[in-house]
Design an enzyme around this catalytic site. Structure first.
Site, PDB file in Angstrom:
ATOM      1  N   ARG A 152      -4.181   6.499   0.414  1.00 59.02           N
ATOM      2  CA  ARG A 152      -4.926   7.705   0.765  1.00 59.02           C
ATOM      3  C   ARG A 152      -4.034   8.551   1.671  1.00 59.02           C
ATOM      4  NH1 ARG A 152     -10.022   4.319   2.386  1.00 59.02           N
ATOM      5  NH2 ARG A 152      -8.243   2.899   2.645  1.00 59.02           N
ATOM      6  N   ARG A 178       0.748  -1.135  -0.003  1.00 65.14           N
ATOM      7  CA  ARG A 178      -0.041  -0.052  -0.055  1.00 65.14           C
ATOM      8  C   ARG A 178       0.844   1.170   0.097  1.00 65.14           C
ATOM      9  NH1 ARG A 178      -5.469  -0.722   1.672  1.00 65.14           N
ATOM     10  NH2 ARG A 178      -6.339  -2.480   0.364  1.00 65.14           N
TER      11      ARG A 178
HETATM   12  O1  CP3 Z   1       0.092   0.314  -3.117  1.00 64.82           O
HETATM   13  C1  CP3 Z   1       0.057  -0.995  -3.436  1.00 64.82           C
HETATM   14  O2  CP3 Z   1      -0.097  -1.692  -2.445  1.00 64.82           O
HETATM   15  C2  CP3 Z   1      -0.697  -1.367  -4.694  1.00 64.82           C
HETATM   16  C3  CP3 Z   1      -2.343  -1.091  -4.411  1.00 64.82           C
HETATM   17  C4  CP3 Z   1      -3.229  -2.005  -3.877  1.00 64.82           C
HETATM   18  C5  CP3 Z   1      -4.358  -1.665  -3.360  1.00 64.82           C
HETATM   19  N1  CP3 Z   1      -5.060  -2.795  -3.118  1.00 64.82           N
HETATM   20  C6  CP3 Z   1      -4.915  -0.458  -3.561  1.00 64.82           C
HETATM   21  C7  CP3 Z   1      -6.107  -0.046  -2.843  1.00 64.82           C
HETATM   22  C8  CP3 Z   1      -2.941  -3.342  -3.509  1.00 64.82           C
HETATM   23  C9  CP3 Z   1      -1.807  -4.515  -3.881  1.00 64.82           C
HETATM   24  C10 CP3 Z   1      -4.198  -3.807  -2.854  1.00 64.82           C
HETATM   25  C11 CP3 Z   1      -4.437  -5.234  -2.562  1.00 64.82           C
HETATM   26  C12 CP3 Z   1      -5.915  -5.630  -1.802  1.00 64.82           C
HETATM   27  N2  CP3 Z   1      -6.892  -5.247  -1.916  1.00 64.82           N
HETATM   28  C13 CP3 Z   1      -5.774  -6.473  -0.733  1.00 64.82           C
HETATM   29  C14 CP3 Z   1      -4.580  -7.305  -0.234  1.00 64.82           C
HETATM   30  C15 CP3 Z   1      -3.725  -6.421   0.536  1.00 64.82           C
HETATM   31  C16 CP3 Z   1      -4.027  -6.420   1.939  1.00 64.82           C
HETATM   32  O3  CP3 Z   1      -4.220  -5.099   2.323  1.00 64.82           O
HETATM   33  O4  CP3 Z   1      -4.426  -7.273   2.762  1.00 64.82           O
HETATM   34  C17 CP3 Z   1      -7.013  -6.371  -0.145  1.00 64.82           C
HETATM   35  C18 CP3 Z   1      -7.460  -7.356   1.042  1.00 64.82           C
HETATM   36  C19 CP3 Z   1      -7.830  -5.423  -1.044  1.00 64.82           C
HETATM   37  C20 CP3 Z   1      -9.316  -5.453  -0.913  1.00 64.82           C
HETATM   38  C21 CP3 Z   1      -9.482  -3.978  -0.904  1.00 64.82           C
HETATM   39  N3  CP3 Z   1      -9.372  -2.831  -1.425  1.00 64.82           N
HETATM   40  C22 CP3 Z   1     -10.319  -3.402   0.619  1.00 64.82           C
HETATM   41  C23 CP3 Z   1     -10.452  -4.303   1.578  1.00 64.82           C
HETATM   42  C24 CP3 Z   1     -10.340  -2.060   0.392  1.00 64.82           C
HETATM   43  C25 CP3 Z   1     -10.779  -0.818   1.194  1.00 64.82           C
HETATM   44  C26 CP3 Z   1      -9.818  -0.804   2.406  1.00 64.82           C
HETATM   45  C27 CP3 Z   1      -9.691   0.683   2.849  1.00 64.82           C
HETATM   46  O5  CP3 Z   1      -8.723   0.897   3.651  1.00 64.82           O
HETATM   47  O6  CP3 Z   1     -10.877   1.315   2.616  1.00 64.82           O
HETATM   48  C28 CP3 Z   1      -9.535  -1.753  -0.876  1.00 64.82           C
HETATM   49  C29 CP3 Z   1      -9.527  -0.585  -1.403  1.00 64.82           C
HETATM   50  C30 CP3 Z   1      -8.005   0.049  -1.836  1.00 64.82           C
HETATM   51  N4  CP3 Z   1      -7.149  -0.624  -2.556  1.00 64.82           N
HETATM   52  C31 CP3 Z   1      -7.611   1.263  -1.544  1.00 64.82           C
HETATM   53  C32 CP3 Z   1      -6.293   1.302  -2.257  1.00 64.82           C
HETATM   54  C33 CP3 Z   1      -5.301   2.538  -2.193  1.00 64.82           C
HETATM   55  C34 CP3 Z   1      -8.412   2.422  -0.639  1.00 64.82           C
HETATM   56  C35 CP3 Z   1      -9.473   2.944  -1.794  1.00 64.82           C
HETATM   57  C36 CP3 Z   1      -9.579   4.745  -1.688  1.00 64.82           C
HETATM   58  O7  CP3 Z   1      -8.891   5.233  -2.461  1.00 64.82           O
HETATM   59  O8  CP3 Z   1     -10.580   4.802  -1.145  1.00 64.82           O
END
Ligand code: CP3
Length: 348
Positions: free
Chosen positions: A31, A27
């Site tokens: 944000r 990540r």
């Molecule tokens: O920088 C990076 O790591 C690359 C981008 C990336 C994102 N998601 C961007 C993201 C990667 C590799 C992921 C993988 C991902 N997505 C996982 C596995 C990693 C982990 O954290 O365990 C999982 C479980 C998800 C599913 C997911 N996507 C969730 C549960 C959420 C909401 C979480 C939250 O904090 O609101 C997301 C959204 C998400 N994926 C965001 C980002 C930057 C936030 C979205 C926003 O801009 O509002």
């Protein structure tokens, strides 16, 4: 060998000695960055994922801002659910919402038996090509990724995030045949997707099994490992390093290693040295700073980061990372200080 293959990150993945320990952060684009927020004011999260130019911009920005040793493709593990036939959206504040959770045999039968990556996820491979064109000449490798079958199945079945995995484990224990049918479909699609990312140019891949720590070792072996191992076999045939990420249960580490990967990602619930002996010194390890230490006073974060370096003891094959993703409350100068600290303190 090409310059990119000589990068510290890819050398560490191959367990070759490096002049310092490479670091990237799960990540690292998100944000906590003002520039990311500015883009998100204009486009929704899924639209950002589907716009190769913008996905490229946020991916590259994280590298430029932090000075990390690898980029990670900006995308999401859930994108693959759409071509599988599982509709979803993101609810502000509530995370992902699956429109019709997969619960019955009929639901599982309706999941696509295979996906056409070019037709359905071509925006991801387009983003890969843009990012590689920008970063490869600078010697910065790009990590592609996908969600692992258990973690993807848990979202599809629960309908979103979950505390107890009631429906997911209900299906797993209640109808093993249906569970295996669902996991096999997801597994095949994930392998196709990773192959397409590799063909588009990613230099390494990470498989995210974020929620698999909800299982014990016997259940991992029975219900998960048979569906994960074929993914790593297919990636291995493409010749790029694979990182296997699980978190939440250090007792799974030997099995996660057995399922596949050149590097096993470790969380903070176990010492890195202990973890490395459990998986064996013939694989690399990634980790394992607690992401909450990034929110702690700087000297506490440094003390904890130094402890991680001390446990790795300069052995080849350590990729510094957090045990899970950076939190949205992280502050950019603190994250930059962590990257600089790891680079300086690991010089050899
Ligand atoms: O920088 C990076 O790591 C690359 C981008 C990336 C994102 N998601 C961007 C993201 C990667 C590799 C992921 C993988 C991902 N997505 C996982 C596995 C990693 C982990 O954290 O365990 C999982 C479980 C998800 C599913 C997911 N996507 C969730 C549960 C959420 C909401 C979480 C939250 O904090 O609101 C997301 C959204 C998400 N994926 C965001 C980002 C930057 C936030 C979205 C926003 O801009 O509002």
């Amino acid at each position: 060998m090409s310059a990119i293959q000589d990068s510290v990150f890819l050398k560490a993945c191959r367990r070759e000695p490096t002049p310092y320990t490479p670091i990237w952060l799960m990540r690292q684009a998100g944000r906590y960055q003002a520039e990311y927020q500015a883009i998100r004011e204009k486009v929704g999260f899924l639209e950002l994922c589907r716009r190769p130019d913008l996905a490229c911009e946020v991916t590259v920005h994280a590298v430029n801002q932090l000075g990390v040793d690898a980029a990670i493709l900006f995308a999401d593990i859930l994108l693959i659910l759409e071509p599988l036939g599982v509709g979803f959206h993101f609810d502000a504040g509530h995370g992902p919402v699956i429109e019709e959770p997969v619960r019955t045999n009929a639901d599982i039968d309706a999941i696509a038996a295979s996906i056409d990556v070019g037709a359905s996820l071509g925006y991801v491979t387009d983003a890969v090509r843009l990012i590689v064109a920008e970063l490869e000449p600078r010697g910065v490798p790009l990590i592609g990724f996908a969600g692992a079958p258990f973690t993807l199945a848990s979202y599809a079945i629960e309908g979103g995030g979950s505390r107890d995995y009631r429906f997911c484990k209900g299906l797993m224990y209640g109808d093993e045949g249906a569970w295996n049918a669902l996991m096999a479909k997801i597994s095949g699609a994930v392998a196709d997707y990773l192959e397409a990312q590799i063909d588009a140019g990613v230099h390494a891949v990470q498989l995210f099994d974020s929620w698999v720590g909800a299982l014990g070792p016997a259940d991992y072996r029975r219900y998960v490992l048979p569906h994960v191992a074929p993914i790593f076999e297919r990636v291995r045939a493409r010749g790029v390093p694979a990182i296997h990420f699980g978190q939440g249960n250090p007792a799974l580490l030997p099995l996660i290693r057995e399922a596949g990967g050149d590097v096993v990602s470790v969380d903070w619930r176990i010492g890195l040295d202990d973890a490395w002996s459990r998986v064996g010194h013939d694989v690399g390890v990634q980790g394992n700073l607690d992401p909450l230490t990034v929110l702690a006073p700087r000297e506490v974060m440094f003390e904890q980061a130094q402890a991680v370096l001390d446990e790795a003891a300069g052995r080849p094959g350590h990729v510094f990372n957090l045990g899970h993703g950076l939190l949205r409350w992280s502050e950019v100068p603190q994250v930059q200080a962590l990257v600089d600290f790891v680079h300086e303190r690991s010089q050899r």
